[in-house]
Design a protein around this motif. Sequence first.
Motif, PDB file in Angstrom:
ATOM      1  N   ASP A  20      50.862 -27.432   4.976  1.00 35.72           N
ATOM      2  CA  ASP A  20      50.938 -27.997   6.328  1.00 35.72           C
ATOM      3  C   ASP A  20      49.958 -27.308   7.278  1.00 35.72           C
ATOM      4  O   ASP A  20      49.335 -27.950   8.110  1.00 35.72           O
ATOM      5  CB  ASP A  20      52.363 -27.883   6.875  1.00 35.72           C
ATOM      6  N   LEU A  21      49.844 -25.996   7.140  1.00 34.63           N
ATOM      7  CA  LEU A  21      48.938 -25.240   8.008  1.00 34.63           C
ATOM      8  C   LEU A  21      47.474 -25.554   7.702  1.00 34.63           C
ATOM      9  O   LEU A  21      46.652 -25.619   8.615  1.00 34.63           O
ATOM     10  CB  LEU A  21      49.195 -23.738   7.858  1.00 34.63           C
ATOM     11  N   ILE A  22      47.164 -25.765   6.444  1.00 28.63           N
ATOM     12  CA  ILE A  22      45.793 -26.134   6.065  1.00 28.63           C
ATOM     13  C   ILE A  22      45.447 -27.483   6.671  1.00 28.63           C
ATOM     14  O   ILE A  22      44.368 -27.665   7.241  1.00 28.63           O
ATOM     15  CB  ILE A  22      45.624 -26.160   4.529  1.00 28.63           C
ATOM     16  N   GLU A  23      46.366 -28.421   6.562  1.00 30.60           N
ATOM     17  CA  GLU A  23      46.133 -29.761   7.097  1.00 30.60           C
ATOM     18  C   GLU A  23      45.948 -29.726   8.613  1.00 30.60           C
ATOM     19  O   GLU A  23      45.090 -30.416   9.157  1.00 30.60           O
ATOM     20  CB  GLU A  23      47.304 -30.682   6.737  1.00 30.60           C
ATOM     21  N   ALA A  24      46.738 -28.879   9.287  1.00 35.23           N
ATOM     22  CA  ALA A  24      46.640 -28.769  10.740  1.00 35.23           C
ATOM     23  C   ALA A  24      45.431 -27.947  11.177  1.00 35.23           C
ATOM     24  O   ALA A  24      45.035 -27.983  12.336  1.00 35.23           O
ATOM     25  CB  ALA A  24      47.914 -28.148  11.301  1.00 35.23           C
ATOM     26  N   GLY A  25      44.857 -27.186  10.251  1.00 36.41           N
ATOM     27  CA  GLY A  25      43.710 -26.353  10.579  1.00 36.41           C
ATOM     28  C   GLY A  25      44.098 -25.085  11.328  1.00 36.41           C
ATOM     29  O   GLY A  25      43.283 -24.483  12.011  1.00 36.41           O
ATOM     30  N   ASP A  26      45.342 -24.672  11.203  1.00 37.67           N
ATOM     31  CA  ASP A  26      45.844 -23.476  11.889  1.00 37.67           C
ATOM     32  C   ASP A  26      45.669 -22.258  10.974  1.00 37.67           C
ATOM     33  O   ASP A  26      46.601 -21.818  10.307  1.00 37.67           O
ATOM     34  CB  ASP A  26      47.315 -23.679  12.263  1.00 37.67           C
ATOM     35  N   PHE A  27      44.478 -21.709  10.971  1.00 44.69           N
ATOM     36  CA  PHE A  27      44.125 -20.676  10.005  1.00 44.69           C
ATOM     37  C   PHE A  27      44.673 -19.294  10.367  1.00 44.69           C
ATOM     38  O   PHE A  27      44.796 -18.443   9.503  1.00 44.69           O
ATOM     39  CB  PHE A  27      42.613 -20.641   9.788  1.00 44.69           C
ATOM     40  N   ALA A  84      47.191 -25.595  -6.435  1.00 43.90           N
ATOM     41  CA  ALA A  84      45.951 -26.306  -6.762  1.00 43.90           C
ATOM     42  C   ALA A  84      45.592 -27.301  -5.658  1.00 43.90           C
ATOM     43  O   ALA A  84      44.420 -27.418  -5.269  1.00 43.90           O
ATOM     44  CB  ALA A  84      46.088 -27.013  -8.105  1.00 43.90           C
ATOM     45  N   GLN A  85      46.600 -28.003  -5.143  1.00 39.86           N
ATOM     46  CA  GLN A  85      46.362 -28.946  -4.045  1.00 39.86           C
ATOM     47  C   GLN A  85      45.884 -28.210  -2.794  1.00 39.86           C
ATOM     48  O   GLN A  85      44.971 -28.673  -2.103  1.00 39.86           O
ATOM     49  CB  GLN A  85      47.633 -29.730  -3.723  1.00 39.86           C
ATOM     50  N   ASN A  86      46.496 -27.067  -2.509  1.00 39.82           N
ATOM     51  CA  ASN A  86      46.092 -26.284  -1.340  1.00 39.82           C
ATOM     52  C   ASN A  86      44.647 -25.823  -1.456  1.00 39.82           C
ATOM     53  O   ASN A  86      43.893 -25.857  -0.484  1.00 39.82           O
ATOM     54  CB  ASN A  86      47.012 -25.072  -1.158  1.00 39.82           C
ATOM     55  N   MET A  87      44.267 -25.384  -2.636  1.00 43.76           N
ATOM     56  CA  MET A  87      42.891 -24.932  -2.839  1.00 43.76           C
ATOM     57  C   MET A  87      41.913 -26.086  -2.649  1.00 43.76           C
ATOM     58  O   MET A  87      40.843 -25.922  -2.053  1.00 43.76           O
ATOM     59  CB  MET A  87      42.730 -24.308  -4.222  1.00 43.76           C
ATOM     60  N   GLN A  88      42.281 -27.264  -3.132  1.00 44.48           N
ATOM     61  CA  GLN A  88      41.422 -28.433  -2.984  1.00 44.48           C
ATOM     62  C   GLN A  88      41.289 -28.813  -1.496  1.00 44.48           C
ATOM     63  O   GLN A  88      40.193 -29.117  -1.020  1.00 44.48           O
ATOM     64  CB  GLN A  88      41.983 -29.605  -3.780  1.00 44.48           C
ATOM     65  N   GLU A  89      42.404 -28.765  -0.764  1.00 44.14           N
ATOM     66  CA  GLU A  89      42.363 -29.085   0.666  1.00 44.14           C
ATOM     67  C   GLU A  89      41.517 -28.063   1.431  1.00 44.14           C
ATOM     68  O   GLU A  89      40.790 -28.429   2.359  1.00 44.14           O
ATOM     69  CB  GLU A  89      43.775 -29.137   1.241  1.00 44.14           C
ATOM     70  N   LEU A  90      41.612 -26.798   1.044  1.00 48.27           N
ATOM     71  CA  LEU A  90      40.787 -25.774   1.695  1.00 48.27           C
ATOM     72  C   LEU A  90      39.307 -26.030   1.452  1.00 48.27           C
ATOM     73  O   LEU A  90      38.485 -25.862   2.362  1.00 48.27           O
ATOM     74  CB  LEU A  90      41.164 -24.384   1.179  1.00 48.27           C
ATOM     75  N   GLU A  91      38.961 -26.440   0.247  1.00 45.59           N
ATOM     76  CA  GLU A  91      37.562 -26.757  -0.060  1.00 45.59           C
ATOM     77  C   GLU A  91      37.079 -27.933   0.793  1.00 45.59           C
ATOM     78  O   GLU A  91      35.952 -27.930   1.288  1.00 45.59           O
ATOM     79  CB  GLU A  91      37.384 -27.068  -1.542  1.00 45.59           C
ATOM     80  N   GLU A  92      37.936 -28.939   0.969  1.00 43.66           N
ATOM     81  CA  GLU A  92      37.572 -30.092   1.795  1.00 43.66           C
ATOM     82  C   GLU A  92      37.375 -29.682   3.251  1.00 43.66           C
ATOM     83  O   GLU A  92      36.435 -30.127   3.904  1.00 43.66           O
ATOM     84  CB  GLU A  92      38.627 -31.185   1.672  1.00 43.66           C
ATOM     85  N   LYS A  93      38.274 -28.818   3.752  1.00 42.32           N
ATOM     86  CA  LYS A  93      38.141 -28.322   5.126  1.00 42.32           C
ATOM     87  C   LYS A  93      36.845 -27.528   5.274  1.00 42.32           C
ATOM     88  O   LYS A  93      36.166 -27.619   6.299  1.00 42.32           O
ATOM     89  CB  LYS A  93      39.324 -27.429   5.509  1.00 42.32           C
TER      90      LYS A  93
END
Length: 129
Positions: A20-27, A84-93
Amino acid sequence: MKDLFKLYQKLKSLTKAEADLIEAGDFDILQEKLASKNEVIAEIDKVEQEDYFAQLALSLTKDELQQKKTKLHNLLKEIAELQAQNMQELEEKKKENKERMISLYSREKSIKGYLNSDKYEAKFFDQKS
């Protein structure tokens, strides 16, 4: 002795929150969650698995023990998939941010060109960006 199943459930909930934090961009908060996650992983590493399952074997029937192992295995699979999904989302961000930075950099060149009124570079950079 700590319950491995509860520790892995805690790890799963932190991994879900991470998504959720990755999607929101709240690093900033993501960094805190990662620190919490590392603490849970350290607790998991401290548990002697042989002792843990030996203790379970003494307190549970054979079927209950097998069910517990199966649940734990499934939980580990879910955590791995989420990670794995989180890592993929981080790469997209990362790619999105890289593209934004390149775009901003090219605009910066054209703006700097207009600050020097005696040079013709501004028109060139403006046309390129």
